[in-house]
Design a protein around this motif. Structure first.
Motif, PDB file in Angstrom:
ATOM      1  N   ASP A   1       0.814  -1.217   0.000  1.00 54.19           N
ATOM      2  CA  ASP A   1       0.000   0.000   0.000  1.00 54.19           C
ATOM      3  C   ASP A   1       0.845   1.264   0.000  1.00 54.19           C
ATOM      4  O   ASP A   1       0.606   2.183  -0.777  1.00 54.19           O
ATOM      5  N   THR A   2       1.867   1.305   0.874  1.00 53.08           N
ATOM      6  CA  THR A   2       2.686   2.524   0.999  1.00 53.08           C
ATOM      7  C   THR A   2       3.944   2.481   0.145  1.00 53.08           C
ATOM      8  O   THR A   2       4.592   3.500  -0.046  1.00 53.08           O
ATOM      9  N   GLU A   3       4.314   1.295  -0.311  1.00 48.70           N
ATOM     10  CA  GLU A   3       5.542   1.049  -1.078  1.00 48.70           C
ATOM     11  C   GLU A   3       6.800   1.377  -0.270  1.00 48.70           C
ATOM     12  O   GLU A   3       7.876   1.534  -0.824  1.00 48.70           O
ATOM     13  N   GLN A   4       6.665   1.443   1.051  1.00 45.56           N
ATOM     14  CA  GLN A   4       7.809   1.701   1.936  1.00 45.56           C
ATOM     15  C   GLN A   4       8.552   0.404   2.219  1.00 45.56           C
ATOM     16  O   GLN A   4       7.956  -0.663   2.363  1.00 45.56           O
ATOM     17  N   ASN A   5       9.883   0.510   2.324  1.00 45.01           N
ATOM     18  CA  ASN A   5      10.730  -0.625   2.665  1.00 45.01           C
ATOM     19  C   ASN A   5      10.426  -1.044   4.104  1.00 45.01           C
ATOM     20  O   ASN A   5      10.497  -0.221   5.014  1.00 45.01           O
ATOM     21  N   LEU A   6      10.094  -2.292   4.325  1.00 46.82           N
ATOM     22  CA  LEU A   6       9.722  -2.774   5.652  1.00 46.82           C
ATOM     23  C   LEU A   6      10.923  -3.105   6.527  1.00 46.82           C
ATOM     24  O   LEU A   6      10.763  -3.350   7.717  1.00 46.82           O
ATOM     25  N   LEU A   7      12.111  -3.134   5.974  1.00 50.59           N
ATOM     26  CA  LEU A   7      13.290  -3.507   6.736  1.00 50.59           C
ATOM     27  C   LEU A   7      14.098  -2.308   7.227  1.00 50.59           C
ATOM     28  O   LEU A   7      15.109  -2.486   7.891  1.00 50.59           O
ATOM     29  N   LEU A   8      13.701  -1.113   6.906  1.00 49.73           N
ATOM     30  CA  LEU A   8      14.439   0.073   7.368  1.00 49.73           C
ATOM     31  C   LEU A   8      13.887   0.585   8.667  1.00 49.73           C
ATOM     32  O   LEU A   8      12.790   0.487   9.017  1.00 49.73           O
TER      33      LEU A   8
END
Length: 82
Positions: free
Chosen positions: A75-82
């Motif tokens: 949905d947000t296209e944000q990296n989940l590992l940062l």
């Protein structure tokens, strides 16, 4: 690529096989729920028998080291590992 039954191996079905010069891009769909992945395979060491086995509809078991994985929120296209 991994052997069937290998630790953390994901069974997938090959949907698209793209030769990209130095890499083979396999668009696969996980058999456990339809998640889609793109598997990039260097062609330098790829044997003809291996290449022939990567045809549309074939089953491929994949795994990789966690240090080379990237996860993104759809949905947000944000990296989940940062």
């Amino acid at each position: 690529m991994a052997e069937a039954g290998a630790a953390n191996a994901i069974a997938t079905t090959i949907r698209v096989n793209e030769m990209m010069g130095s890499e083979l891009h396999l668009h696969v769909e996980a058999e456990n729920g339809g998640d889609k992945l793109i598997v990039r395979i260097p062609t330098v060491t790829l044997e003809d028998e291996q290449r022939k086995a990567m045809a549309f509809g074939s089953t491929l078991h994949v795994t990789c080291e966690s240090k080379v994985m990237h996860f993104f929120d759809p949905d947000t296209e944000q990296n989940l590992l940062l």
